[in-house]
Every structure is written in structure tokens, then in C-alpha cells.
Design a protein around this motif. Sequence first.
Motif, short mmCIF file in Angstrom:
data_model
loop_
_atom_site.label_atom_id
_atom_site.label_comp_id
_atom_site.label_asym_id
_atom_site.label_seq_id
_atom_site.Cartn_x
_atom_site.Cartn_y
_atom_site.Cartn_z
N CYS A 33 -44.81 -35.75 -39.08
CA CYS A 33 -43.75 -35.56 -38.26
C CYS A 33 -44.26 -35.27 -36.86
CB CYS A 33 -42.40 -34.64 -38.42
SG CYS A 33 -41.63 -35.12 -39.82
N GLU A 77 -32.37 -31.91 -27.87
CA GLU A 77 -31.44 -32.40 -28.59
C GLU A 77 -32.31 -33.70 -29.62
OE1 GLU A 77 -26.92 -32.74 -27.30
OE2 GLU A 77 -28.35 -33.15 -25.50
N ALA A 123 -31.42 -36.56 -32.46
CA ALA A 123 -30.35 -37.42 -33.21
C ALA A 123 -30.91 -38.29 -33.99
CB ALA A 123 -29.18 -37.94 -32.32
N SER A 124 -30.14 -38.95 -34.70
CA SER A 124 -30.67 -40.10 -35.67
C SER A 124 -30.05 -41.43 -35.22
CB SER A 124 -30.06 -39.94 -37.10
OG SER A 124 -28.59 -39.97 -37.10
N THR A 145 -24.78 -38.24 -34.26
CA THR A 145 -25.40 -37.56 -35.50
C THR A 145 -26.41 -36.75 -34.98
OG1 THR A 145 -24.54 -39.38 -36.85
CG2 THR A 145 -26.12 -37.65 -37.79
N LEU A 177 -29.08 -34.05 -35.31
CA LEU A 177 -30.00 -33.42 -36.33
C LEU A 177 -30.38 -32.01 -35.77
CD1 LEU A 177 -31.96 -36.45 -37.42
CD2 LEU A 177 -29.76 -35.71 -38.21
N LEU A 178 -30.77 -31.88 -34.59
CA LEU A 178 -31.11 -30.38 -34.00
C LEU A 178 -30.74 -30.19 -32.66
CD1 LEU A 178 -34.31 -28.69 -34.42
CD2 LEU A 178 -33.75 -29.35 -32.08
N SER A 208 -41.62 -31.13 -34.87
CA SER A 208 -40.29 -31.58 -35.53
C SER A 208 -40.37 -31.77 -36.88
CB SER A 208 -40.43 -33.30 -34.99
OG SER A 208 -41.35 -34.19 -35.56
N ILE A 236 -37.32 -30.66 -38.99
CA ILE A 236 -36.40 -31.62 -39.53
C ILE A 236 -37.11 -32.74 -40.35
CG2 ILE A 236 -34.48 -31.32 -37.84
CD1 ILE A 236 -35.65 -33.65 -36.26
N GLN A 255 -38.14 -35.46 -42.12
CA GLN A 255 -37.27 -36.63 -43.21
C GLN A 255 -37.96 -38.03 -42.33
OE1 GLN A 255 -33.45 -35.31 -41.76
NE2 GLN A 255 -33.33 -37.37 -41.55
N PHE A 260 -35.68 -41.53 -34.88
CA PHE A 260 -35.28 -40.28 -34.48
C PHE A 260 -34.99 -40.38 -32.75
CE2 PHE A 260 -37.33 -39.05 -38.26
CZ PHE A 260 -36.59 -37.97 -38.95
N TRP A 316 -34.66 -38.28 -29.05
CA TRP A 316 -34.66 -37.02 -28.49
C TRP A 316 -34.62 -36.92 -26.90
CZ3 TRP A 316 -39.23 -34.66 -26.18
CH2 TRP A 316 -40.38 -35.56 -25.98
#
Length: 544
Positions: A363, A380, A382-383, A389, A391-392, A403, A406, A408, A412, A414
Amino acid sequence: MLLKHLRSALALCLFSLCFIPSSHAEHWVYTVVDGDNLWNFSEKHLDKVTRFEQLRRINNIAEPTRMKPGSVIRVPMAWIKSNVVPARIHSITGQAEIERAQGKEQLQASKSMEIYLGDIIRTGENSGVAIKFADNSIVSIFDQSIVRFDHLSAHGSTGMVDSRIKLLQGRLSSQVTTAVGPGSRFEIHTPSAISAVRGTAYRAVADDSGEISNIEVVEGKVAVSGGKSQTLVPAGFGTQVKAGEAPSKPKELLPPPSFKAIPAAIRQLNWRLEWNKLADAKAYRTEIADNEAFETLLWQGVSKHNKAALPDLPDGEYYVRVRGIDELGLEGLERMTRFVLDARPQPPLPLKPHNKQSYRGECPTLQWTESTDAQRYLLEIASDDQFKTVLLKEETSARTFDSNAIAQLGDFYWRLTSIASDGEHGPVGVTRHYNVKPIPKEPDASLESTNGKLLASWEKTGEGQRYQVQIARDKNFKHIIVDEMTEAPQFEFDPHSGNNRYMRVKTIESDGYESPWGSTQVIEGLPDNSHWALILGIIAILII
């Protein structure tokens, strides 16, 4: 004795006739109010109080000490007192200089400063001055203009004001108060024209050479003189006057353009304002002010295109107007609208990762610039690009973020928002996208013999993959004899005899990412039976 009396009476009649104006002379008509008498009226309005007797005669006033309210008095303009009255700077933006007629003193202009007869005002770049006259008329002098004040007087307290100015260079607009009597006068001169106005709004332009002047009437009518000729220009029309020539035939001004959609609050610096094209427009002028009177401008620009990027202004409420400019340089009717700028604190600019950058099995650390308007930032992640959605979502005063918090795989998105010291959130910054993909599995090839060939094959782990195959004489792959690309997860080649050889394969993803080399495979050589063939050949010869 009788002859002497006749001579005296004749002399008195002739003396009186000298003060009785002709029926063609201009008169100020005054309506009597309660409390007026001829003496106090003369003291207040006439150049000489002793004229009250002559005024009584020409108006046939029977009771000068008790004049009837509502009755009218006709007063010759020549008898009304006249006094010098200065104009005043009503508002100013930027820099302007005043050259005093007395002493040629140079002063920096400021609000409420008085302007006297003969004074000259020069405005600087991106500057403007609004001048207020004794009758509340307003003249706005725009940037890089020169104006001289040639006449500034009033007729006592009658409300009649005589103002004459000369636009030596540049642009101005006027909003002239309606005349209250024959002594009311407002003239704007240019090097090539004279414009006499009362109760109207119009613009004047004098080019740098002094050879050409443009007059554009917005309201009312303007009498424009030039080359010993005069033309009456009505509202919605303009004229051009060249030095020594008559004013051109009044030409209809271009219609006002229409703005394209403007958001309720503009959240972006240098946001682009757009409007519809005008068929006969060669250019467009855009002006911005902090009030709808546009007495002074905060910014103005001319463009050949039907769009303009807004300047860098503090957040707040503003007014903008736009008008077209025709081939003569006459500026048309304008369209005005209000807008709200709310673009601060400005968001920082994202630095890393680059937009749409891909990572394999790790990441990234997000990085961004420092915004001078911000005390901290809202980050921010999001997915999805609509941030449905999230994520942060956290505030930070740092300019980096790991990152891995989070960690995964996937896509992404941002973005950052600046937060000022008072807690105000600025506009949301640009959205950046990155993705994290798994590291491709190292391809482990298996070997099999088929139809006299050797076939190496391995597992396909994704779409769009390609594969690099290398075969070398040594396990360190310093002496490579095969280096080929294939889109199939297999590679066919001829067997060899002699020493062992070595093969390896790596995956190249569709985005160019290359996996590590897979495990090295040993390709054994076929037995070398050439010496047995030689021995058998020798035996056969011996037998024969």
C-alpha cells in the motif's frame, strides 16, 4: 421744470428696462412656500439682494411681504447667485493621483478627498475612482484614465449645478441626476467631442491619440457635438466622433449576452464564467465589483472569447457584468448578475501516488502539498469515486498518510479538504485513484515430452498476462540461449543432448508489472551415443 421731470422719468424707465429680461431669456421658475417673502428670497437666491424690487416688478407681486404659497416666481438666470462647489471622491480602488490646479501639487487620491476646479485625476492600472458632484451625479473613472475638472459651480441653494469635465484619455461612465432648472448643466468633453447630458446614464471613451471618442448611451438621451455638428443619441445607441468630424450616425448597441449556469457558490479559484456568443461581437468586456452600482471596479478584462476566468478574489459576494464590443469599439448593453465566491481555504495538491497508479502487494504512502490557508486537512479514502463507501475519514495536520492502515487489495479513491483555523471547511480537492493488486504467483513450469518435443507449462493466474521464457547453459543465466515472449502459459522446444540446461519463467501483467522469476527448472540433456556408433562401425569393418 416740466421738461426736467420728463427726462428723469424717461431715464428711470430706461434704467428699469435694462433689468427686465426679454421673453426669450432663460428663467428659473420657483414655487412659493409658506413663510417666503420677496426680501428673504432675494437674500437667499439672488446675486444682489437689491434686485428684489426689480423681481417684484417683472412678476407683478402686489404684496412682497406676504407672498401666496403655491404661486410662482420667474427669475432671470443672470440674477441667481453662483458659487464654486468642489466635487468629492466617493469611492476608490487601487491607486490614483490628483494634480492640483493650484501649485501643481501631486497627491495620492483617497476617499472623501475634495476635487477643485482645474484639478486632474490620473488612475493607475487596475484602479478606479468614483466622483460625486454637488447634485449627487456620479462619474466613474476607470483604470489608466486622465480626467480634468473644468467647471464646478452651483447656483446658490437652488439645486442647479453646472459641472463640466474633460476626459483626456481612457474610459468613464456617468449616472447624471435629472436637471432641476435651466441652470443645471453637465457636460463631458473629450479631445474630439462634447456630450451634454441631464438625467441619463452613458459611457465615454477617448483613445490614447485623442483622435477618436466613443459615446454609448444606456439611459435617456445625449446631445453629442463634434466638427461643428450635433447629434442626439437615444438610449441603446452609440456614436463615434473623430477629431474635426461630425458624430457618426447613431448605431444600435449590441444586445446584452446571457450567462450560462452559475453555481450557488463558486468553490474553485479561477472558475470560468461563460455566456452566449453575440453575432456581431468582436470582443467582450467583463467587469467585477463588490456592489451592483459598479461605481468602481475590482477587476476588468477584455477577451475575444465568450468566457473569462474569474480573478483571485477573497471569498465573498460580488457582481459581474458583461457586454459585447462591436467593430467600431462601441460597447453594448450589459448583463449583470450576482455570484458568491467560497473557494477558501484552498485544498492542497496531491503529489503521490500519481493518478491511476498501480501497486503490487503493498500500500502506498499518500503525500500532498501544504496549503497556506489550512491549519489541518480532512483526508477521505473510499472504494468508489462517488465516495459512497468511505473506508477512512480523518483529520490530520500531517502531509503524508501510510495507507497500510487500510491494507487490502482493490481500487481506492482519495481526496483532501483544507480546514482553516476557525474551523471553516474549504472546497473538496481533486479525487485521485490508485489500486493495489496481488503480486502475481511465480510461474513454476512443469516439463513433459510429446511428439519428440519438450513442453513446459505453468498455471495462468490472470487475464491479459504475457510470459518471458529464458533457457541458459548455466544456472546463473549468464549464458542465455533462449529469451522469448509468449502469451500462452506454455513453451515448446527441442530436446538437446549433452550437459544440462536451465529454464525460468516470469509473468508480465497487462499493466506492465513483472513478477519475480519463477523457480529454475533443470532440463537434462539426452544421452550422447555417438561413441557407440563409432565402435560399432569399426567392428563392422573388421568383420568384413
